[in-house]
Structures are given as C-alpha cells and as structure tokens.
Scaffold this motif. Structure first.
Motif, PDB file in Angstrom:
ATOM      1  N   PHE A 516       0.825  -1.207   0.000  1.00 50.75           N
ATOM      2  CA  PHE A 516       0.000   0.000   0.000  1.00 50.75           C
ATOM      3  C   PHE A 516       0.862   1.260   0.000  1.00 50.75           C
ATOM      4  O   PHE A 516       0.623   2.194  -0.779  1.00 50.75           O
ATOM      5  CB  PHE A 516      -0.935  -0.009   1.216  1.00 50.75           C
ATOM      6  N   ASN A 517       1.858   1.295   0.866  1.00 48.15           N
ATOM      7  CA  ASN A 517       2.732   2.473   0.920  1.00 48.15           C
ATOM      8  C   ASN A 517       3.527   2.637  -0.359  1.00 48.15           C
ATOM      9  O   ASN A 517       3.808   3.761  -0.790  1.00 48.15           O
ATOM     10  CB  ASN A 517       3.682   2.368   2.118  1.00 48.15           C
ATOM     11  N   GLY A 518       3.920   1.510  -0.953  1.00 43.88           N
ATOM     12  CA  GLY A 518       4.652   1.594  -2.211  1.00 43.88           C
ATOM     13  C   GLY A 518       3.799   2.146  -3.340  1.00 43.88           C
ATOM     14  O   GLY A 518       4.223   3.023  -4.095  1.00 43.88           O
ATOM     15  N   LEU A 519       2.565   1.670  -3.451  1.00 40.70           N
ATOM     16  CA  LEU A 519       1.673   2.116  -4.527  1.00 40.70           C
ATOM     17  C   LEU A 519       1.247   3.573  -4.357  1.00 40.70           C
ATOM     18  O   LEU A 519       1.050   4.290  -5.342  1.00 40.70           O
ATOM     19  CB  LEU A 519       0.425   1.215  -4.566  1.00 40.70           C
ATOM     20  N   THR A 520       1.106   4.003  -3.107  1.00 42.28           N
ATOM     21  CA  THR A 520       0.648   5.377  -2.842  1.00 42.28           C
ATOM     22  C   THR A 520       1.804   6.329  -2.557  1.00 42.28           C
ATOM     23  O   THR A 520       1.568   7.488  -2.199  1.00 42.28           O
ATOM     24  CB  THR A 520      -0.321   5.383  -1.644  1.00 42.28           C
ATOM     25  N   LEU A 521       3.053   5.829  -2.700  1.00 40.44           N
ATOM     26  CA  LEU A 521       4.241   6.640  -2.417  1.00 40.44           C
ATOM     27  C   LEU A 521       4.196   7.230  -0.997  1.00 40.44           C
ATOM     28  O   LEU A 521       4.636   8.357  -0.762  1.00 40.44           O
ATOM     29  CB  LEU A 521       4.386   7.759  -3.456  1.00 40.44           C
ATOM     30  N   CYS A 522       3.621   6.441  -0.089  1.00 38.08           N
ATOM     31  CA  CYS A 522       3.567   6.793   1.343  1.00 38.08           C
ATOM     32  C   CYS A 522       2.738   8.044   1.635  1.00 38.08           C
ATOM     33  O   CYS A 522       2.868   8.626   2.729  1.00 38.08           O
ATOM     34  CB  CYS A 522       4.982   6.972   1.906  1.00 38.08           C
ATOM     35  N   LYS A 523       1.904   8.459   0.702  1.00 37.82           N
ATOM     36  CA  LYS A 523       1.129   9.681   0.917  1.00 37.82           C
ATOM     37  C   LYS A 523       0.180   9.562   2.106  1.00 37.82           C
ATOM     38  O   LYS A 523      -0.127  10.566   2.776  1.00 37.82           O
ATOM     39  CB  LYS A 523       0.311  10.015  -0.347  1.00 37.82           C
ATOM     40  N   PHE A 524      -0.299   8.354   2.374  1.00 36.58           N
ATOM     41  CA  PHE A 524      -1.281   8.170   3.442  1.00 36.58           C
ATOM     42  C   PHE A 524      -0.665   7.521   4.685  1.00 36.58           C
ATOM     43  O   PHE A 524      -1.386   7.125   5.589  1.00 36.58           O
ATOM     44  CB  PHE A 524      -2.447   7.314   2.930  1.00 36.58           C
ATOM     45  N   SER A 525       0.641   7.401   4.689  1.00 33.32           N
ATOM     46  CA  SER A 525       1.313   6.819   5.843  1.00 33.32           C
ATOM     47  C   SER A 525       1.326   7.806   7.008  1.00 33.32           C
ATOM     48  O   SER A 525       1.275   9.024   6.812  1.00 33.32           O
ATOM     49  CB  SER A 525       2.751   6.433   5.471  1.00 33.32           C
ATOM     50  N   ASP A 526       1.386   7.284   8.207  1.00 32.95           N
ATOM     51  CA  ASP A 526       1.333   8.134   9.408  1.00 32.95           C
ATOM     52  C   ASP A 526       2.684   8.797   9.676  1.00 32.95           C
ATOM     53  O   ASP A 526       3.738   8.236   9.408  1.00 32.95           O
ATOM     54  CB  ASP A 526       0.947   7.299  10.631  1.00 32.95           C
ATOM     55  N   SER A 527       2.615  10.001  10.240  1.00 28.84           N
ATOM     56  CA  SER A 527       3.804  10.707  10.718  1.00 28.84           C
ATOM     57  C   SER A 527       3.448  11.388  12.035  1.00 28.84           C
ATOM     58  O   SER A 527       2.359  11.961  12.157  1.00 28.84           O
ATOM     59  CB  SER A 527       4.272  11.759   9.712  1.00 28.84           C
TER      60      SER A 527
END
Length: 774
Positions: A516-527
C-alpha cells in the motif's frame, strides 16, 4: 460455485479451529521446523540471549511507534558530571601534547598519569560506595569524545578501564569480598586494570580461545587450596604493560569433578594480580600511529585459588555470558565516542581551514568540489553526535541493547572513516606532514583501531547486526525457536501453533503495508510530526515493513542457511542500521527543539540514510534466490523503483554555508571539539584565523572593490595593497592593522611543521614475536 463455497468453509474450519489446525497444518510444519532448526552452540545462545531489545525491536516490527521514539528520555549530564567536564576535564586537555606523547615519549607523561588516577578518570563506572564517580553512560561518552579530539592515545587510555574490564565485571558480578578488595584501589588509581581475552588464534571467535585452566588442589600460602592451574598466551591487551591486576578469560576443565559433575565447565573469567608468581607481562605492541599502552601477557601452569574467579566458584563457566553482556553496553560507549570525536574535530577544523586557506585568490571553501566533501563531513558529523546521544540514552535508561550497540559501533566508525578521509582531502599537504601543528594525522592513524577492535567491523556487520537482530528483535522467531527446542513435543506444538498464527498475521500485515505504501508513495502513511521532516517518517514506515517482510521470507526460504549467507543477511542488517541512524537524527532534531538552522544537516543525514537503505534493498533483491521471488518482493516494496536520491547539490551548499560562517549553529554542531587556550595551540590558531578573517569581511570587500575598479593593483602582496589602500584613504589605520593581523593568523594556520636532519636519525627497534613467547 457450491464447490468453491465448501472449500472455503473447509479451510476456515481447518485454520480457525485449533484442534484441526494443529493436526493438519501446524504439526507437519512443526516437524519440519524441528529438523531444519539450525544447531546453536552454547556461545551463540549466550550471545543471542545477552542484552535487551530497544528501538531495534520497533524497526523490526514493521510499524515503528514514533511516539515512543520521541518519548525516550535524552541523556542528560548531572551538575556533578558537568562540573567535572568544565574543570577536571579542561585541566587534563590543557596538559596533553599529542605529538610529544606519540613521537617523543611514546607514553603519557607521568604528571598526566598521576592526574588521571588522582581525579578518578579511571573510575567513571565504579560505584561511589567504593570511591568511584558512578557517572552515566552519557557522561562517560562525552568525556572520552572530548579527550579524543585532543589525543586518541589519551582517550583510549581513559576509555579501556571504563569499558569491558575488571571494573565493570566486578561491579556487575563480583562477590562482595572481591569488590571490597579491588574496587577502591581501582577507583583511586592505585590499581591499574587490563583484561586479556584476545590471543594469536582467537580474535573475534573468542569461543575458540585455547587458553586453558584445570581445576585442582595445590598448596597455596601454606595450606592445601582448591584452585586452577591455568596457562595463557594473549596479545593486543590494552594497559597490560602497566597493569597491576589482570582480568583473564580461559576455558575451564574439571576432570576430577571437584566443582561438580561437568568436566568441560566453559569459559571462565578470573582476576589475578600481575605480581602473582608465574604471571608474565611481555613486551609492548606499537599501535599504528598511537602511543597508548598495549602489549602481551602469558603464563604457564599458574596456580590461582578458586575464589579468584570473578563472582566466585558459582560463576565458573559463565564467563562468556558475562563478557557478552558487558561488551554489549561498552560497545555503545567507547568506540562510538572516538568516532564522534573525529566528527566534531573534522567538522570544526575543516570548515575553518576551508575558509582561511586560499587558492586563486579565493577561500577553497567556495569551490564546489571542496563543498561536496565538506557537506558530507557536516552531515555525517551531525548523524554521529545524534547516534552517540541516542545510544547512550538507552544505556542510561537501564537497557543494554546488544543489536543497537553493534549498529553504533559499526556504522559510526565507518562514518568516521569517511569524515577523516574527506578532512584529509581538504587539508591536503597540511594533513600529511606530521608535527605539532597536525591535528588530523593521529586521527587518521587511529581510525583502524576503532574499526578493528571490540568485534572487527566485518564481523559486526556480517554476523552480529542481522544475525542477532533478526532473531532477537523479531516478535516471534526466537519464541518459535524455543518452542522447537522444547523436549516435550506436544507442549512445544501448542506453543508453536499459537505463535505461528500470530506470525502469519504479522507477515500478511507487513506485506499489505509495504504494498500500500509503495503504490501510494507513502502519501497516506502516518507521521508523528508536521513540517519538513514528516516525509521521512512516512518513508521509514514503508522501509520498516519491507524489512520485516524480507526477513520473514529469507528465514522461510533459507532457514538455518541464512546465517551462512552473510552477504544477503548483511544487506538486511544495513537496512535495519540505516533506519536506526535516521531515527537517531530525527530524535536529535526533536530533542534540540526543532532548530531551523539545523534542518540542512538533518535533511543531509536522513536522506543519506534512506538512500543507503534502498541501495541495500536493491543489493538484496539482485542476489536473493529464487529470482522470481526476489522480483516479487521488489515490486511489492518498490512498485515504481527506488525513490531515495540522496542529498542534492543545493542541500550540500546549504550545509556548507552554515559551516563556513561563525555562529551558534557551527558551535552547536561541533561543541565537543577542544579549542585550545590561545593562538599557539594548533587548533586554537586555525579557529582564531577563521574568526579574524570573518571580522575583516567588510574591509576585504572595500579592497576587492577597489581592485576591480582599478584603484588598487591586483596580484601583489597583501601588505603592499593594504599600504596603498591606506594612502588613498580607502581604509583606516585600525582597519589596516586588523586585516594584517588576520592575515598573520591565516599564514600561521596553514603552516606545516619541518624538522632538522638530526630528528631523522634512525632508531633500531627490537622486534620480537611474542606469539610464541609462552
């Protein structure tokens, strides 16, 4: 359709009902697992079990808890520790003449030895009840780092008694009688310790030491005494030539079963006075370019009472575990401190030298070729200090994380190797002419010491970091291995079944997260933060889940062979390590209050880490077999290919701009570099020239403007130009004296040493092969 539905129901029953799952799924897997479970030697098991899991466990989880990272307490100096640094340490640093130590006396002066003993520099880890200082790991590391910016030889001399050795072993494992006997003398400097582990045939493979002790009875001090007749032949032993007490590691055997039922007792540690009959202290070694005490010791059939075992007879055979547990802490302090010292000194001096050294009428720091190296020095040095503080904070919080300290030892010394090489490059001729004015030469010579000791870097990278990390830090693997080793098959099966279900879920979660992070380029990953560093946390989430996924796949495919596939496992270890180093940088940035002026250094350091992590991943994919599976993993984690490009030229120039001007940022980045007390100090004069030239910038602009307009001649000596500028009223008398003074300091700063021919008379060195002395 009905057949598919029935198959789904059958699978759900088999997997969802414990009894069915254990019989049809887990039991066959468990039988195979028990067969392929790699054999583990006693020393491997003890090394695996030693130490704690800390932030490394979060990285291996595939979903790091960044709030936990930010909540870790930062290592702080107490008032007592800060006072010691401000007073005793500053006094010591002013006493050190490193050129004289290395090239003239080849030893610390007597007054330095006396001061070290008198002020407790050898007693930083000894409890106060025995007269020690009981300093924190942070204080210990800070003190060694600052000494190393002045003299590597002095730093090693202070470092060793406060690392793996009699003091630490006694503090943790000694009997009360042993503590009372030795610790006060060690704290007061009346006793000088060394610890003998390494020999001609056993370096990193300490479990192979041939040194042997046999339990026996013999007359000692007029009465029959249970003891050990021990023989040893050791080399590379720091402080051995001046030691009064010898810590010794050997294999203990009990053929007559005087201690118990076991004949092969195992590795044992004992404490022996060096004036004890039979103890031989051999000749000194000559560590390359340094002058700390290092040498050999040997003995043949030396009888020692059984009570001389550290911890007493109950600790016979427990020496390896004792050593590994202590080393896992010491490894995070000593050699990382030397590496960080290179960062502080290299950054401070190379930035100053880049400004004061001129070529073609310009400071060499203005040339982009120099800036490329200088930016690397600054970015890596920021990372070194961040990792030093982060690692020692774990030790001060009561942890002893063996994987983390191994990461710190390897990667910090390797970073320091780059920093010192770049510093040498920029200093050019000044760096290769040894003499009192050369502050880099002994750093360069001393770098291999940090690289090769306390686990040579090749060993540390290829065997320790991932070898321990993949097993200890993984949430399920070590527990599964324990279940597989359970002699009760049914009990082991139940434990394995529960773990296997969780492990499968863990793997699937990481597969989904990485994809998921790879396909979305981490746009929705938490920070956990907003702003310029938020992107890094997101990228590290993807890399963490990718690491966990590749680790599981590698263990499944390679099994016990993975530990022999060192090139494969080391690359996964590199991913783990780069994520740890990047975490340390982000932690430092938050702890220091998110200083905006530090951002170029933060970006440079983290981008370097992420680039190296992705390079390690690509090396893994290129070499993992089967190829189709490597290709699948690559596409899951990096569906669009690698994205980390590393620091660009714009960022490198931003780092250089901060380093090439005076101010708080440069001072903060290099705060542990000892600056000297006056302009006669080799470091002090370069810094003085740097400051003086900055203060003359406005005057230089006037002169350059006049030269450009033709009012003043070009390419003539400075004093002539200054005279003409003063005649024309372009500058005042005060300004003329100011710029001439700055130029005088500049010339002194770039000067190199020269010696009379008498200094080069050859000296015959009596070289002996002490490996066969015993």
């Amino acid at each position: 359709m009905s057949i598919i539905l029935l198959l789904i129901i059958a699978c759900a029953i088999i997997l969802g009902v414990a009894e069915f799952r254990q019989k049809w799924v887990t039991k066959p897997i468990f039988k195979i697992f028990k067969k392929i479970l790699p054999p583990m030697s006693t020393t491997e098991r003890e090394a695996m079990e030693a130490g704690d899991i800390w932030w490394d466990g979060e990285i291996f989880s595939g979903k790091p808890d960044w709030q936990k990272l930010h909540a870790y307490p930062d290592g702080k100096l107490t008032e007592e520790e800060q006072s010691f640094i401000d007073n005793q340490l500053e006094t010591l640093l002013a006493m050190l003449d490193d050129f004289s130590i290395v090239h003239e006396s080849k030893d610390l002066p007597k007054e330095v030895w006396d001061y070290l003993k008198q002020e407790g520099f050898f007693a930083m880890i000894i409890p106060k009840e025995f007269g020690g200082l009981a300093f924190s790991a942070t204080a210990n590391s800070t003190i060694v780092t600052k000494i190393a910016t002045r003299s590597i030889s002095a730093a090693v001399t202070v470092m060793v008694p406060n690392s793996l050795g009699p003091g630490e072993l006694l503090t943790h494992y000694g009997t009360q009688e042993q503590k009372d006997r030795w610790l006060p003398g060690l704290a007061q400097g009346k006793e000088v310790p060394c610890f003998a582990l390494t020999g001609p045939e056993a370096g990193s493979d300490a479990g192979a030491i041939p040194d042997k002790g046999v339990v026996c009875k013999q007359e000692f001090e007029g009465k029959e005494t249970l003891g050990i007749r021990v023989s040893w032949n050791k080399r590379y032993i720091t402080l051995a030539p001046v030691a009064t007490v010898l810590g010794l590691a050997f294999k203990l055997y009990d053929p007559d079963k005087l201690l118990g039922e076991q004949e092969d007792v195992g590795i044992t540690c004992a404490l022996i006075p060096t004036d004890h009959p039979g103890v031989q202290i051999g000749d000194r070694h000559m560590p390359m370019g340094l002058a700390f005490m290092n040498g050999t010791t040997y003995g043949e059939d030396v009888f020692i009472p059984i009570d001389w075992i550290i911890g007493g007879p109950d600790y016979a055979g427990k020496g390896w575990r004792m050593l590994v547990e202590c080393l896992s802490a010491g490894r995070g302090i000593s050699l990382p401190a030397l590496a960080t010292a290179i960062g502080h000194l290299g950054t401070r001096m190379t930035s100053a030298y880049s400004y004061v050294r001129k070529q073609f009428g310009l400071s060499i720091g203005k040339f982009e070729g120099v800036q490329e190296s200088l930016a690397r020095i600054g970015g890596y040095s920021y990372m070194l200090e961040a990792a030093r503080r982060f690692t020692t904070s774990s030790l001060d919080s009561g942890y002893s994380p063996s994987v983390v300290t191994a990461i710190s030892k390897y990667h910090m010394t390797e970073l320091a190797r780059v920093v010192v090489n770049d510093s040498m490059d920029i200093h050019a001729g000044k760096a290769i002419q040894l003499g009192p004015n050369n502050y880099l030469g002994h750093m360069f010579y001393g770098m291999p010491v940090a690289i090769t000791v306390e686990g040579a870097n090749i060993l540390t990278r290829n065997l320790m970091i991932f070898g321990q990390g993949a097993t200890r830090c993984h949430p399920y693997v070590y527990k599964e291995m324990e279940a597989g080793a359970n002699p009760d098959f049914n009990q082991g099966l139940k434990e394995f079944d529960a773990l296997l279900v969780k492990h499968v879920g863990f793997t699937l979660r990481n597969l989904g997260s990485a994809l998921f992070n790879g396909l979305t380029l981490c746009k929705f990953s938490d920070s956990p933060v907003a702003g310029e560093t938020a992107q890094y946390y997101k990228q590290m989430n993807r890399l963490s889940s990718g690491l966990a996924l590749c680790t599981d796949v590698s263990m499944l495919i390679l099994g016990g062979a993975l530990k022999r596939k060192e090139m494969i496992s080391a690359r996964l270890g590199d991913v783990l390590s780069q994520l740890y180093m990047a975490s340390a940088v982000l932690k430092r940035y938050e702890t220091d209050g998110r200083q905006v002026s530090d951002l170029p250094f933060v970006h440079y350091a983290v981008q370097s880490c992420l680039q190296k992590a992705e390079i390690a991943f690509q090396g893994y994919f290129d070499n993992f077999r089967p190829r189709w599976l490597a290709h699948v993993l690559n596409r899951i984690i990096f569906p669009y290919g690698v994205s980390a490009k590393g620091p660009n030229d714009i960022l490198a120039r931003q780092v250089c701009r901060s380093l090439l001007r005076t101010g708080d940022t440069r001072d903060r980045i290099t705060h542990l570099c000892y600056m000297g007390k006056d302009e006669n100090d080799p470091i002090g004069v370069v810094e003085a020239a740097f400051v003086a030239m900055h203060q003359c910038q406005a005057i230089e602009l006037k002169i350059h403007g006049a030269q450009k307009s033709g009012k003043l001649p070009k390419r003539v000596p400075l004093d002539e130009v200054i005279g003409k500028a003063q005649e024309q009223g372009l500058i005042s008398e005060v300004e003329a004296q100011q710029i001439l003074r700055a130029d005088e300091l500049r010339k002194k700063a770039i000067a190199v040493d020269s010696f009379s021919a008498d200094c080069f008379k050859s000296i015959q060195i009596d070289s002996r092969n002490q490996d066969n002395a015993a």
